[in-house]
Design a protein around this motif. Structure first.
Motif: not given
Length: 84
Positions: A9-15
Motif C-alpha cells: 500500500g505504501w509502495l502504491t501511494g509512493y508510486a
C-alpha cells in the motif's frame, strides 16, 4: 536473522506521488518549451558573441534533460505499481 517487510500500500501511494511529480515536471517542461528569448534580448555585444546561439543550445539541453526526467519518473512509478 532480520526480516524485511514490504508494505504494498505504501509502495502504491509512493508510486502515485512519483507519477504526480512527473506530471508536474511535464507541466514545467511545457511552460519552458513555450518560451523563447529573441536575439535582440542580448543586445549588439551579445549577438556578436553569439550569446543567442549559446542560449538556444543550453535551453535545448535543459528541455531534453527535463523530458528525460519526466520519462524516468513515469517509469519508476510504473515499476512500483507493476504496470507497463
Amino acid at each position: 536473522m532480520s526480516r524485511i517487510t514490504v508494505d504494498p500500500g505504501w509502495l502504491t501511494g509512493y508510486a502515485t506521488t512519483v507519477d504526480q511529480a512527473a506530471d508536474d515536471l511535464a507541466a514545467v517542461l511545457a511552460l519552458v518549451a513555450g518560451t523563447s528569448v529573441t536575439a535582440s534580448s542580448f543586445g549588439d555585444a551579445g549577438r556578436q558573441a553569439d550569446v543567442p546561439g549559446a542560449y538556444a543550445e543550453a535551453a535545448g539541453t535543459v528541455r531534453q534533460r527535463l523530458a528525460g526526467m519526466v520519462d524516468a519518473l513515469h517509469a519508476v512509478a510504473a515499476s512500483l505499481e507493476h504496470r507497463d
